[in-house]
Design an enzyme around this catalytic site. Structure first.
Site, PDB file in Angstrom:
ATOM      1  N   SER A 132     -17.807  -1.614  12.495  1.00 18.71           N
ATOM      2  CA  SER A 132     -17.058  -1.010  11.638  1.00 18.71           C
ATOM      3  C   SER A 132     -17.526  -1.190  10.045  1.00 18.71           C
ATOM      4  CB  SER A 132     -15.545  -1.706  11.655  1.00 18.71           C
ATOM      5  OG  SER A 132     -15.443  -3.051  11.745  1.00 18.71           O
ATOM      6  N   HIS A 153     -17.917   4.808  15.215  1.00 17.19           N
ATOM      7  CA  HIS A 153     -16.819   4.088  14.740  1.00 17.19           C
ATOM      8  C   HIS A 153     -15.521   4.759  15.099  1.00 17.19           C
ATOM      9  CE1 HIS A 153     -14.486   2.113  11.247  1.00 17.19           C
ATOM     10  NE2 HIS A 153     -14.334   1.057  12.211  1.00 17.19           N
ATOM     11  N   GLU A 165     -15.821   7.956  13.287  1.00 15.45           N
ATOM     12  CA  GLU A 165     -16.493   8.155  12.127  1.00 15.45           C
ATOM     13  C   GLU A 165     -18.096   7.915  12.621  1.00 15.45           C
ATOM     14  OE1 GLU A 165     -15.950   4.688   9.433  1.00 15.45           O
ATOM     15  OE2 GLU A 165     -16.371   6.164   7.762  1.00 15.45           O
ATOM     16  N   ASN A 203     -13.584   1.875   5.876  1.00 15.72           N
ATOM     17  CA  ASN A 203     -13.397   0.514   5.731  1.00 15.72           C
ATOM     18  C   ASN A 203     -13.562   0.004   3.949  1.00 15.72           C
ATOM     19  OD1 ASN A 203     -12.080  -0.613   7.955  1.00 15.72           O
ATOM     20  ND2 ASN A 203     -14.187  -0.659   8.928  1.00 15.72           N
TER      21      ASN A 203
HETATM   22  N1  CAA Z   1      -2.956   1.136  22.562  1.00 12.66           N
HETATM   23  C1  CAA Z   1      -2.621   2.499  23.136  1.00 12.66           C
HETATM   24  N2  CAA Z   1      -1.739   2.973  22.469  1.00 12.66           N
HETATM   25  C2  CAA Z   1      -0.814   2.343  21.561  1.00 12.66           C
HETATM   26  C3  CAA Z   1      -1.130   1.086  21.106  1.00 12.66           C
HETATM   27  C4  CAA Z   1      -2.594   0.776  21.555  1.00 12.66           C
HETATM   28  N3  CAA Z   1      -2.864  -0.770  21.336  1.00 12.66           N
HETATM   29  N4  CAA Z   1      -0.216   0.746  20.221  1.00 12.66           N
HETATM   30  C5  CAA Z   1       0.658   1.893  19.964  1.00 12.66           C
HETATM   31  N5  CAA Z   1       0.382   2.736  21.027  1.00 12.66           N
HETATM   32  C6  CAA Z   1       0.900   3.932  21.074  1.00 12.66           C
HETATM   33  C7  CAA Z   1       2.579   3.745  21.663  1.00 12.66           C
HETATM   34  O1  CAA Z   1       2.396   3.454  23.056  1.00 12.66           O
HETATM   35  C8  CAA Z   1       2.979   5.117  21.297  1.00 12.66           C
HETATM   36  O2  CAA Z   1       2.809   5.997  22.397  1.00 12.66           O
HETATM   37  P1  CAA Z   1       3.932   7.009  22.900  1.00 12.66           P
HETATM   38  O3  CAA Z   1       3.930   8.026  21.791  1.00 12.66           O
HETATM   39  O4  CAA Z   1       3.298   7.464  23.896  1.00 12.66           O
HETATM   40  O5  CAA Z   1       5.073   6.113  23.194  1.00 12.66           O
HETATM   41  C9  CAA Z   1       2.506   5.736  20.151  1.00 12.66           C
HETATM   42  O6  CAA Z   1       1.019   4.814  20.083  1.00 12.66           O
HETATM   43  C10 CAA Z   1       3.415   5.274  19.085  1.00 12.66           C
HETATM   44  O7  CAA Z   1       3.634   3.869  19.203  1.00 12.66           O
HETATM   45  P2  CAA Z   1       5.150   3.189  18.737  1.00 12.66           P
HETATM   46  O8  CAA Z   1       6.229   4.434  18.581  1.00 12.66           O
HETATM   47  O9  CAA Z   1       5.211   1.693  19.381  1.00 12.66           O
HETATM   48  O10 CAA Z   1       5.001   2.654  17.204  1.00 12.66           O
HETATM   49  P3  CAA Z   1       4.430   3.439  15.877  1.00 12.66           P
HETATM   50  O11 CAA Z   1       5.015   4.655  15.770  1.00 12.66           O
HETATM   51  O12 CAA Z   1       4.607   2.507  14.750  1.00 12.66           O
HETATM   52  O13 CAA Z   1       3.100   3.599  16.182  1.00 12.66           O
HETATM   53  C11 CAA Z   1       0.818   3.143  15.640  1.00 12.66           C
HETATM   54  C12 CAA Z   1       2.084   2.787  16.361  1.00 12.66           C
HETATM   55  C13 CAA Z   1       0.319   4.343  16.105  1.00 12.66           C
HETATM   56  C14 CAA Z   1      -0.113   2.062  15.835  1.00 12.66           C
HETATM   57  C15 CAA Z   1       1.186   3.333  13.981  1.00 12.66           C
HETATM   58  O14 CAA Z   1       1.790   2.101  13.545  1.00 12.66           O
HETATM   59  C16 CAA Z   1      -0.065   3.339  13.346  1.00 12.66           C
HETATM   60  O15 CAA Z   1      -0.556   4.668  13.208  1.00 12.66           O
HETATM   61  N6  CAA Z   1      -0.459   2.330  12.545  1.00 12.66           N
HETATM   62  C17 CAA Z   1      -1.787   2.468  11.591  1.00 12.66           C
HETATM   63  C18 CAA Z   1      -2.913   2.349  12.414  1.00 12.66           C
HETATM   64  C19 CAA Z   1      -4.218   2.435  11.815  1.00 12.66           C
HETATM   65  O16 CAA Z   1      -4.238   2.286  10.607  1.00 12.66           O
HETATM   66  N7  CAA Z   1      -5.421   2.255  12.321  1.00 12.66           N
HETATM   67  C20 CAA Z   1      -6.579   2.213  11.821  1.00 12.66           C
HETATM   68  C21 CAA Z   1      -7.025   0.691  11.615  1.00 12.66           C
HETATM   69  S1  CAA Z   1      -8.409   0.642  11.161  1.00 12.66           S
HETATM   70  C22 CAA Z   1      -9.598   0.611  12.140  1.00 12.66           C
HETATM   71  O17 CAA Z   1      -9.235   0.863  13.186  1.00 12.66           O
HETATM   72  C23 CAA Z   1     -10.899   0.569  11.770  1.00 12.66           C
HETATM   73  C24 CAA Z   1     -11.620  -0.632  11.220  1.00 12.66           C
HETATM   74  O18 CAA Z   1     -12.777  -0.650  11.445  1.00 12.66           O
HETATM   75  C25 CAA Z   1     -10.795  -1.935  11.245  1.00 12.66           C
END
Ligand code: CAA
Length: 295
Positions: A132, A153, A165, A203
């Protein structure tokens, strides 16, 4: 139809067999999406058998949910899980076309894995890293085929987030870039391209926001709940920044901030003292049971 789209996509990638290194949250997501959407045979490598066992169960659970929600048939789910095999040795990567490495964010570790991959994969194999923030150019230099090394990424959680990415290093060939974009598309993802700079685009923007939220907590400006609620309900973020930090892993957040700070010398990337302290305490976020919140 939705069901026939993944197949059409799969035909556009030249990759026939994929290797994934690391069965952590990113590696598992990548392996699952490659097997389910791109319908590729995947070999998942991790040195810890326990991690692999846990990972395969996690994948099965996600596939069961897809079936319960009528997103795929139970036959397709069974076929997807069958496409994933596991190994504890990179020696089993001799006939794969592309590897995606997804181990923890540690430059020395990644360089040593790439040197090993260089040894055990065929010369034309593409070696991608899910780093990342670490320099692709530097990771590529640990191999004899730097033109075939690239950054890919994925965002967490991989099955849900639509972006990949793509980061070509200084030595990456345009054929490697095209093949990588084709694989990401076959996996159902949308690609953006970033130059190889510390943090890339995602990031460079996300981590200073998370770091600033931790500094806001550190300064006593508001409680953790109020900081998160402000951004969640006030700015429509899916998660508050502190919940997101725990979700990503505080160790990962700190490692990325350090790469950007060391790589640019710019004070805007200085990691929060509280973030460092939590990581020193072993409070890594959701995965360790405690981070900014308790789980
Ligand atoms: N693996 C697979 N599916 C997952 C999961 C996981 N770890 N966590 C959640 N989900 C799925 C759920 O199962 C659910 O699926 P369904 O629609 O089939 O039920 C769906 O995602 C929505 O989950 P929830 O209803 O439980 O909760 P939510 O609406 O809050 O969504 C989320 C969860 C998608 C994680 C949402 O909160 C979100 O988009 N959060 C922000 C995530 C983000 O910003 N990610 C980028 C991080 S930075 C990065 O990755 C880069 C880096 O280098 C650090």
């Amino acid at each position: 139809t939705g069901a026939s789209r993944p197949l059409a996509r799969a035909m556009s990638t030249q990759v026939q067999r994929l290797g994934v290194v690391g069965a952590g949250q990113m590696g598992l997501g990548i392996a699952l999406v490659a097997a389910k959407v791109a319908k590729l045979p995947v070999i998942l490598m991790d040195t810890k058998q326990e991690q692999i066992d846990k990972g395969l169960k996690f994948m099965e659970k996600l596939l069961e949910k897809d079936v319960a929600k009528n997103r795929i048939s139970s036959e397709d789910a069974a076929a997807a899980i069958k496409r994933v095999t596991a190994t504890s040795s990179l020696k089993d990567f001799s006939d794969i076309d592309m590897v995606i490495e997804a181990v923890s964010e540690n430059e020395i570790l990644k360089q040593s894995i790439f040197a090993e991959l260089d040894k055990w994969t065929k010369p034309e194999a593409i070696l991608a890293t899910n780093t990342s923030s670490i320099s692709i150019t530097k990771i590529a230099a640990a191999t004899q085929k730097a033109d075939r090394v690239i950054g890919m990424h994925f965002m967490n959680p991989v099955p849900v987030m639509k972006l990949v990415e793509i980061i070509p290093g200084l030595q990456t060939s345009s054929a490697t870039l095209d093949a990588t974009k084709a694989l990401a598309t076959a996996m159902g993802k949308t690609c953006t391209t970033s130059q190889d700079v510390p943090g890339f685009v995602a990031n460079r923007l996300l981590m200073p926001y998370i770091n600033e939220a931790i500094m806001t907590l550190e300064s006593g400006i508001a409680t953790r709940e109020d900081i998160d609620t402000t951004m969640k309900l006030g700015c429509n973020m899916p998660m508050g920044p502190l919940t997101l930090a725990d979700f990503i892993g505080l160790d990962t957040c700190l490692a990325i901030m350090k790469v950007m700070y060391d790589g640019t010398g710019d004070s805007k990337f200085r990691p929060s003292v509280l973030l460092q302290k939590y990581v020193d305490a072993g409070w890594m976020g959701k995965k360790s049971g405690r981070g900014i919140y308790e789980y």
